[in-house]
Scaffold this motif. Structure first.
Motif, PDB file in Angstrom:
ATOM      1  N   CYS A  71      10.542 -27.494 -48.342  1.00 37.40           N
ATOM      2  CA  CYS A  71      10.797 -27.668 -46.909  1.00 37.40           C
ATOM      3  C   CYS A  71      10.950 -26.309 -46.240  1.00 37.40           C
ATOM      4  CB  CYS A  71      12.044 -28.518 -46.693  1.00 37.40           C
ATOM      5  SG  CYS A  71      11.799 -30.226 -47.180  1.00 37.40           S
ATOM      6  N   THR A  72       9.841 -25.769 -45.792  1.00 38.11           N
ATOM      7  CA  THR A  72       9.857 -24.408 -45.261  1.00 38.11           C
ATOM      8  C   THR A  72      10.444 -24.321 -43.851  1.00 38.11           C
ATOM      9  OG1 THR A  72       7.568 -24.718 -44.558  1.00 38.11           O
ATOM     10  CG2 THR A  72       7.943 -23.632 -46.677  1.00 38.11           C
ATOM     11  N   ARG A  73      10.172 -25.312 -43.005  1.00 37.81           N
ATOM     12  CA  ARG A  73      10.655 -25.240 -41.618  1.00 37.81           C
ATOM     13  C   ARG A  73      12.173 -25.321 -41.538  1.00 37.81           C
ATOM     14  NH1 ARG A  73       8.143 -29.541 -38.128  1.00 37.81           N
ATOM     15  NH2 ARG A  73       7.417 -30.466 -40.038  1.00 37.81           N
ATOM     16  N   GLU A  74      12.789 -26.174 -42.372  1.00 36.62           N
ATOM     17  CA  GLU A  74      14.239 -26.359 -42.329  1.00 36.62           C
ATOM     18  C   GLU A  74      14.994 -25.394 -43.239  1.00 36.62           C
ATOM     19  OE1 GLU A  74      12.121 -28.834 -43.178  1.00 36.62           O
ATOM     20  OE2 GLU A  74      12.104 -30.112 -41.424  1.00 36.62           O
ATOM     21  N   ARG A  75      14.273 -24.634 -44.030  1.00 38.91           N
ATOM     22  CA  ARG A  75      14.901 -23.802 -45.044  1.00 38.91           C
ATOM     23  C   ARG A  75      15.896 -22.813 -44.445  1.00 38.91           C
ATOM     24  NH1 ARG A  75      10.895 -20.971 -48.620  1.00 38.91           N
ATOM     25  NH2 ARG A  75      10.812 -23.007 -49.587  1.00 38.91           N
ATOM     26  N   GLU A  76      15.507 -22.119 -43.387  1.00 44.65           N
ATOM     27  CA  GLU A  76      16.378 -21.079 -42.830  1.00 44.65           C
ATOM     28  C   GLU A  76      17.709 -21.671 -42.358  1.00 44.65           C
ATOM     29  OE1 GLU A  76      16.028 -17.951 -39.249  1.00 44.65           O
ATOM     30  OE2 GLU A  76      14.242 -18.166 -40.527  1.00 44.65           O
ATOM     31  N   TYR A  77      17.655 -22.850 -41.773  1.00 43.88           N
ATOM     32  CA  TYR A  77      18.864 -23.484 -41.254  1.00 43.88           C
ATOM     33  C   TYR A  77      19.738 -24.075 -42.376  1.00 43.88           C
ATOM     34  CZ  TYR A  77      21.796 -26.742 -38.642  1.00 43.88           C
ATOM     35  OH  TYR A  77      22.861 -27.427 -38.146  1.00 43.88           O
ATOM     36  N   ASN A  78      19.100 -24.672 -43.391  1.00 46.47           N
ATOM     37  CA  ASN A  78      19.829 -25.420 -44.431  1.00 46.47           C
ATOM     38  C   ASN A  78      19.946 -24.708 -45.779  1.00 46.47           C
ATOM     39  OD1 ASN A  78      20.406 -27.926 -43.071  1.00 46.47           O
ATOM     40  ND2 ASN A  78      18.208 -28.248 -43.048  1.00 46.47           N
ATOM     41  N   GLN A  79      19.346 -23.566 -45.914  1.00 49.78           N
ATOM     42  CA  GLN A  79      19.270 -22.910 -47.223  1.00 49.78           C
ATOM     43  C   GLN A  79      20.640 -22.688 -47.864  1.00 49.78           C
ATOM     44  OE1 GLN A  79      16.877 -19.405 -47.253  1.00 49.78           O
ATOM     45  NE2 GLN A  79      17.101 -19.094 -49.437  1.00 49.78           N
ATOM     46  N   ALA A  80      21.597 -22.217 -47.108  1.00 49.85           N
ATOM     47  CA  ALA A  80      22.916 -21.933 -47.679  1.00 49.85           C
ATOM     48  C   ALA A  80      23.563 -23.220 -48.210  1.00 49.85           C
ATOM     49  CB  ALA A  80      23.819 -21.288 -46.636  1.00 49.85           C
ATOM     50  N   HIS A  81      23.420 -24.312 -47.473  1.00 50.22           N
ATOM     51  CA  HIS A  81      23.980 -25.594 -47.899  1.00 50.22           C
ATOM     52  C   HIS A  81      23.282 -26.091 -49.156  1.00 50.22           C
ATOM     53  CE1 HIS A  81      25.317 -29.744 -47.842  1.00 50.22           C
ATOM     54  NE2 HIS A  81      24.058 -30.115 -47.786  1.00 50.22           N
ATOM     55  N   TRP A  82      21.957 -26.039 -49.169  1.00 52.78           N
ATOM     56  CA  TRP A  82      21.217 -26.531 -50.316  1.00 52.78           C
ATOM     57  C   TRP A  82      21.514 -25.727 -51.563  1.00 52.78           C
ATOM     58  CZ3 TRP A  82      15.953 -26.841 -47.297  1.00 52.78           C
ATOM     59  CH2 TRP A  82      15.994 -27.935 -46.435  1.00 52.78           C
ATOM     60  N   GLN A  83      21.646 -24.405 -51.422  1.00 50.78           N
ATOM     61  CA  GLN A  83      21.940 -23.562 -52.579  1.00 50.78           C
ATOM     62  C   GLN A  83      23.346 -23.824 -53.112  1.00 50.78           C
ATOM     63  OE1 GLN A  83      21.058 -19.682 -51.012  1.00 50.78           O
ATOM     64  NE2 GLN A  83      19.029 -19.658 -51.950  1.00 50.78           N
ATOM     65  N   ALA A  84      24.273 -24.098 -52.223  1.00 52.90           N
ATOM     66  CA  ALA A  84      25.652 -24.366 -52.663  1.00 52.90           C
ATOM     67  C   ALA A  84      25.675 -25.611 -53.515  1.00 52.90           C
ATOM     68  CB  ALA A  84      26.573 -24.519 -51.459  1.00 52.90           C
TER      69      ALA A  84
END
Length: 84
Positions: A71-84
């Protein structure tokens, strides 16, 4: 400790009180008074619940890893949450 003549009946009426009574019996090493059938059932259910929780967490981890990867478009916004 409340004296209950039949723990099997107590289990059907009030499982929370049944648990308290069972714990007291175990602490006092009164094994002969235990409601073994329901105790075994509760322990099996506890094991199943833990396995279900682990499976659920694994699904969530896989889902977030896939989201990070695809999910490239949402990655910048959600990346920190997904990685956690």
């Amino acid at each position: 400790m409340t004296v209950i003549p039949d723990l099997k009946t107590l289990y059907e009426i009030d499982d929370s009180l049944w648990l308290e009574e069972t714990i007291e019996l175990l602490k006092n090493k009164r094994y002969e008074a235990l409601d073994l059938d329901n105790l075994i059932e509760e322990l099996e259910d506890l094991g199943n619940e833990k396995r279900f929780r682990v499976a659920s967490f694994l699904q969530q981890i896989i889902r977030h890893c896939l989201l990070l990867q695809f999910c490239t478009r949402e990655r910048e916004y959600n990346q920190a949450h997904w990685q956690a």
